[in-house]
Design a protein around this motif. Structure first.
Motif, mmCIF file in Angstrom:
data_model
loop_
_atom_site.group_PDB
_atom_site.id
_atom_site.type_symbol
_atom_site.label_atom_id
_atom_site.label_comp_id
_atom_site.label_asym_id
_atom_site.label_seq_id
_atom_site.Cartn_x
_atom_site.Cartn_y
_atom_site.Cartn_z
ATOM 1 N N ILE A 19 12.500 2.443 6.296
ATOM 2 C CA ILE A 19 11.184 3.058 6.091
ATOM 3 C C ILE A 19 10.498 3.190 7.446
ATOM 4 O O ILE A 19 10.292 2.206 8.153
ATOM 5 C CB ILE A 19 10.316 2.231 5.137
ATOM 6 N N VAL A 20 10.165 4.411 7.810
ATOM 7 C CA VAL A 20 9.555 4.679 9.111
ATOM 8 C C VAL A 20 8.102 4.236 9.131
ATOM 9 O O VAL A 20 7.625 3.649 10.104
ATOM 10 C CB VAL A 20 9.659 6.175 9.454
ATOM 11 N N GLY A 21 7.364 4.530 8.055
ATOM 12 C CA GLY A 21 5.960 4.168 8.030
ATOM 13 C C GLY A 21 5.289 4.512 6.724
ATOM 14 O O GLY A 21 5.884 5.136 5.829
ATOM 15 N N LEU A 22 4.022 4.109 6.617
ATOM 16 C CA LEU A 22 3.206 4.395 5.446
ATOM 17 C C LEU A 22 2.333 5.607 5.720
ATOM 18 O O LEU A 22 1.825 5.787 6.829
ATOM 19 C CB LEU A 22 2.310 3.195 5.111
ATOM 20 N N LEU A 23 2.139 6.433 4.701
ATOM 21 C CA LEU A 23 1.322 7.630 4.846
ATOM 22 C C LEU A 23 0.155 7.529 3.880
ATOM 23 O O LEU A 23 0.317 7.640 2.662
ATOM 24 C CB LEU A 23 2.172 8.871 4.548
ATOM 25 N N GLU A 24 -1.033 7.287 4.428
ATOM 26 C CA GLU A 24 -2.213 7.089 3.597
ATOM 27 C C GLU A 24 -2.974 8.376 3.342
ATOM 28 O O GLU A 24 -3.882 8.412 2.523
ATOM 29 C CB GLU A 24 -3.127 6.046 4.256
ATOM 30 N N THR A 25 -2.626 9.456 4.053
ATOM 31 C CA THR A 25 -3.208 10.778 3.809
ATOM 32 C C THR A 25 -2.058 11.775 3.709
ATOM 33 O O THR A 25 -0.882 11.408 3.815
ATOM 34 C CB THR A 25 -4.154 11.208 4.949
ATOM 35 N N GLU A 26 -2.376 13.049 3.515
ATOM 36 C CA GLU A 26 -1.341 14.063 3.399
ATOM 37 C C GLU A 26 -0.929 14.640 4.749
ATOM 38 O O GLU A 26 -0.064 15.517 4.811
ATOM 39 C CB GLU A 26 -1.823 15.199 2.475
ATOM 40 N N ASP A 27 -1.529 14.157 5.826
ATOM 41 C CA ASP A 27 -1.209 14.665 7.153
ATOM 42 C C ASP A 27 -0.377 13.637 7.905
ATOM 43 O O ASP A 27 -0.750 12.462 8.012
ATOM 44 C CB ASP A 27 -2.496 14.972 7.931
ATOM 45 N N ILE A 28 0.750 14.074 8.446
ATOM 46 C CA ILE A 28 1.669 13.172 9.121
ATOM 47 C C ILE A 28 1.040 12.494 10.341
ATOM 48 O O ILE A 28 1.465 11.409 10.746
ATOM 49 C CB ILE A 28 2.952 13.934 9.538
ATOM 50 N N LYS A 29 -0.009 13.082 10.917
ATOM 51 C CA LYS A 29 -0.633 12.494 12.106
ATOM 52 C C LYS A 29 -1.246 11.131 11.811
ATOM 53 O O LYS A 29 -1.520 10.348 12.732
ATOM 54 C CB LYS A 29 -1.691 13.431 12.684
ATOM 55 N N ASP A 30 -1.456 10.841 10.524
ATOM 56 C CA ASP A 30 -2.052 9.565 10.131
ATOM 57 C C ASP A 30 -1.000 8.528 9.747
ATOM 58 O O ASP A 30 -1.325 7.513 9.129
ATOM 59 C CB ASP A 30 -3.010 9.783 8.951
ATOM 60 N N LEU A 31 0.248 8.773 10.098
ATOM 61 C CA LEU A 31 1.321 7.844 9.762
ATOM 62 C C LEU A 31 1.082 6.467 10.385
ATOM 63 O O LEU A 31 0.720 6.355 11.551
ATOM 64 C CB LEU A 31 2.661 8.400 10.266
ATOM 65 N N LYS A 32 1.315 5.432 9.590
ATOM 66 C CA LYS A 32 1.212 4.051 10.074
ATOM 67 C C LYS A 32 2.634 3.506 10.209
ATOM 68 O O LYS A 32 3.272 3.163 9.210
ATOM 69 C CB LYS A 32 0.410 3.201 9.083
ATOM 70 N N PRO A 33 3.172 3.441 11.435
ATOM 71 C CA PRO A 33 4.569 3.004 11.605
ATOM 72 C C PRO A 33 4.771 1.541 11.231
ATOM 73 O O PRO A 33 3.845 0.726 11.326
ATOM 74 C CB PRO A 33 4.823 3.248 13.101
#
Length: 250
Positions: A145-159
């Motif tokens: 698992i690369v990260g968590l996505l809390e919004t629909e935009d990949i820029k907000d990815l939490k690695p």
């Protein structure tokens, strides 16, 4: 990056489909767009996922594995153009629907940090696909698992773990001599700005080792590492392991 894992997959081709293919062309090089109709391929079946029989009502992943409901592929471009199935990009995200009991490192029991219901991004070629209740799922290790996505935009990815999330620098528009470059001749950059870092990997005692890379740093990374993404604003991003970052630029 994990290798692609495919189960045994039956391929069936009807006699009529074979006859149509032979009649269309004796050589692949003479096929023309529109020569073959979609109906001629309906009997051509390729399955890349293990199918779970309806008699089974649940899947419980073991150890540090996670069961993910795969997000459906995008059917349209950002401009609203309908994409054929062959042009749809393979999803790299989904929803966690079940998790294993964790793993043991040394004498410590390590639980899985990712909760059920979380939206995640995973490595492109990780895990094993499973069709369950007519829905595509993926069983993969937590470390994939690369990260968590809390919004629909990949820029907000939490690695997660030892992953680093980078905004890729824009490609050079000109050569050193001033010649304009086309999109096809622009060299893919391997430099970018770190916008988020994971908490670090686990050591032999199960303790987190913080990463030495900090947000805001401009870094040089391995050219063919990681997973590439495009944000809603058109910017390019890449998520990779800290070990794939080769240098910090200043």
């Amino acid at each position: 990056m994990a290798a692609t894992q495919l189960t045994a997959s039956p391929v069936t081709v009807s006699a009529r489909s074979l006859a149509s293919l032979r009649a269309s062309s004796a050589k692949f090089g003479t096929l023309k767009p529109g020569t073959l109709k979609q109906s001629q391929f309906r009997s051509f079946v390729v399955r890349a996922a293990s199918v779970v029989a309806p008699k089974y009502t649940s899947i419980k992943p073991l150890g540090d594995r996670v069961l993910v409901k795969i997000k459906e592929a995008e059917e349209k471009t950002m401009g609203g153009i309908l994409l054929p199935s062959t042009a749809q990009s393979k999803p790299q995200g989904g929803e966690v629907v079940a998790v294993g009991e964790g793993r043991t490192i040394g004498k410590n029991k390590i639980d899985i940090d990712v909760p059920t219901g979380a939206q995640i991004i995973y490595s492109k070629y990780a895990g094993t696909e499973v069709e369950f209740n007519d829905v595509q799922h993926l069983i993969l290790k937590e470390d994939d698992i690369v990260g968590l996505l809390e919004t629909e935009d990949i820029k907000d990815l939490k690695p997660l773990n030892d992953r680093v999330f980078i905004k890729v620098a824009e490609a050079e528009e000109k050569t050193a001599g001033g010649l304009l470059l086309t999109e096809t001749t622009k060299e893919k950059p391997s430099i970018g700005t770190v916008i988020a870092v994971g908490p670090g990997s686990l050591d032999e005692e199960g303790k987190r080792q913080p990463l030495s890379i900090s947000t805001g740093s401009t870094v040089l990374y391995s050219k063919y590492a990681g997973n590439d993404f495009k944000g809603k604003d058109g910017s390019n991003y890449i998520a990779l392991r800290a070990s794939d970052v080769m240098a910090i630029l200043s």
